[in-house]
Design an enzyme around this catalytic site. Structure first.
Site, mmCIF file in Angstrom:
data_model
loop_
_atom_site.group_PDB
_atom_site.id
_atom_site.type_symbol
_atom_site.label_atom_id
_atom_site.label_comp_id
_atom_site.label_asym_id
_atom_site.label_seq_id
_atom_site.Cartn_x
_atom_site.Cartn_y
_atom_site.Cartn_z
ATOM 1 N N ASP A 1 -2.498 10.571 -1.554
ATOM 2 C CA ASP A 1 -2.738 9.529 -2.541
ATOM 3 C C ASP A 1 -3.059 10.098 -3.909
ATOM 4 O O ASP A 1 -2.861 9.439 -4.919
ATOM 5 C CB ASP A 1 -3.873 8.615 -2.072
ATOM 6 C CG ASP A 1 -3.423 7.707 -0.943
ATOM 7 O OD1 ASP A 1 -3.020 6.570 -1.240
ATOM 8 O OD2 ASP A 1 -3.445 8.140 0.225
ATOM 9 N N ARG B 1 0.847 -1.186 0.000
ATOM 10 C CA ARG B 1 0.000 0.000 0.000
ATOM 11 C C ARG B 1 0.888 1.244 0.000
ATOM 12 O O ARG B 1 2.108 1.147 0.084
ATOM 13 C CB ARG B 1 -0.908 0.002 1.238
ATOM 14 C CG ARG B 1 -0.181 -0.450 2.501
ATOM 15 C CD ARG B 1 -0.800 0.007 3.766
ATOM 16 N NE ARG B 1 -0.701 1.446 3.912
ATOM 17 C CZ ARG B 1 0.415 2.090 4.268
ATOM 18 N NH1 ARG B 1 1.548 1.434 4.468
ATOM 19 N NH2 ARG B 1 0.413 3.397 4.399
ATOM 20 N N LYS C 1 -5.503 9.530 3.404
ATOM 21 C CA LYS C 1 -6.215 8.611 4.287
ATOM 22 C C LYS C 1 -7.281 9.342 5.090
ATOM 23 O O LYS C 1 -7.055 10.427 5.612
ATOM 24 C CB LYS C 1 -5.221 7.924 5.216
ATOM 25 C CG LYS C 1 -5.836 6.926 6.174
ATOM 26 C CD LYS C 1 -6.592 5.817 5.454
ATOM 27 C CE LYS C 1 -5.740 5.062 4.481
ATOM 28 N NZ LYS C 1 -6.512 4.021 3.740
#
Length: 380
Positions: free
Chosen positions: A253, A64, A264
């Site tokens: 991200d 991730r 997040k």
């Protein structure tokens, strides 16, 4: 067999984290990943021999973090090419594995483009696969260099904003070596501050519901000998009120063309708290995370994850009591809202730190100018 576990003992002085590597085995090449779902209880390697196994690793969060996903996507294309699978199909599967992290698609497209360009020039299957692997390795090296530059720019920014002092830094989710080809993004800045002897405390949000802060950031901080404290996400406000936070450092991200940042879930509330308490809120991310084709943050697709991540609590290596592999903590059938990310608008962001420099104030024009200097971003 598409994947398997390899146990690595934990204890003693830890070596540098080996998050992923390409291995040439007698039966063919494989991509070896550190399974992050098993941390911090044990360090386990996941060996992926094909793209479906790699897609599962991405979707289950065994691997991730936006920058690392770009690298993994690139290696995934190289793996498909080396093993003789359909590269176009593999690229489609990889790019669709997680919709919000823009780096994943970037890495996939970059390596696939190199493969197809070699094939168009007359390269055979083996030669084109070699070109694809070389491109993935180049992307890996570039991300490691970007990590170093972001740490340099980030520490210089902290000194400019908060001169002549030690820092208490608050971070969210995980942004260290576990998400990068190098030492990370936001965490790399904190690590550099630590090495300078100026880190008073790293405040680590647990980062519910999957506890990436508790499981991964605390793990990396402990390995590095950093002074850190873990807190529940809901406790952050009391830290700000007590004057115990000098700056917030997070990753990203996806960054839209207007400077809005997808990160997040739980990042946006920190930005609001930081604004109210006049604390710098700093985003650290490579230019590969910038998506100039998405005009504004409201257009970013936010991944919605399984409700079981909220209704069940899972401990690495723990006993499975619920359908999702954890202990059930909510009434059966409880409706769940579980976005993986939230969007922080540019007006709440003090600065965006990239390997190409710092943007402050954060504006679409400033972001476009910075990205124009980078070979990593295509401006449509």
């Amino acid at each position: 067999m598409a994947d398997q576990d390899v146990q690595t003992p934990v204890g003693g002085e830890p070596p540098a984290l080996s998050v992923l590597r390409w291995d040439e085995l007698p039966e063919g090449p494989v991509l070896v990943l550190l399974d992050q779902t098993r941390l911090p209880a044990e360090e386990v390697e996941l060996v992926c021999t094909d793209v479906p196994a790699l897609v599962r690793a991405i979707r289950t969060l065994a691997v991730r973090g936006a920058p690392l996903l770009g690298i993994v996507g690139g290696y995934g294309v190289a793996l498909a090419a080396a093993r003789g699978y359909d590269v176009a199909e593999a690229a489609g599967l990889l790019e669709g594995a997680r919709p919000t992290a823009v780096n994943l698609g970037y890495g996939v497209r970059r390596v696939a483009t190199a493969y197809w360009a070699a094939a168009e020039k007359g390269a055979g299957v083996t030669e084109a696969a070699t070109v694809a692997l070389a491109e993935a390795q180049a992307l890996h090296r570039e991300d490691a260099r970007a990590s170093v530059r972001m740490a340099e720019y980030g520490t210089a920014l902290l000194e400019e904003l908060l001169p002549g002092r030690g820092y208490q830094l608050l971070t969210h989710c995980n942004t260290g070596a576990l998400v990068s080809g190098g030492e990370g993004t936001a965490f790399a800045v904190a690590l550099r501050v630590h090495r300078q002897g100026r880190l008073r405390r790293l405040w680590v949000d647990e980062t519910r519901p999957l506890l990436q802060g508790a499981r991964l950031t605390a793990y990396e901080a402990a390995r590095s000998g950093m002074a850190y404290s873990l807190l529940t996400d809901s406790a952050a406000g009391s830290l700000f009120a007590a004057g115990e936070v000098d700056a917030v450092l997070i990753g990203a991200d996806r960054i839209a063309a207007d400077g809005s940042v997808a990160n997040k879930v739980g990042s946006y509330p920190l930005a609001v708290l930081a604004k109210y308490h006049h604390v710098p809120f700093i985003v650290v991310a490579p230019t590969t995370t910038v998506d100039m084709e998405t005009a504004e943050g409201t257009l970013i697709i936010v991944e919605q994850r399984s409700g079981q991540e909220v209704t069940e609590v899972t401990s690495p290596g723990g006993v499975s009591e619920g359908a999702g592999g954890g202990k059930v903590v909510a009434p059966l059938g409880a409706p769940v809202y579980n976005p993986a990310f939230d969007i922080t608008p540019s007006e709440l962001i003090t600065a965006i730190v990239t390997e190409e420099g710092v943007i402050s104030p954060v504006t679409g024009v400033g972001l476009a100018e910075l990205c124009a200097r980078s070979s990593q971003v295509t401006i449509s």
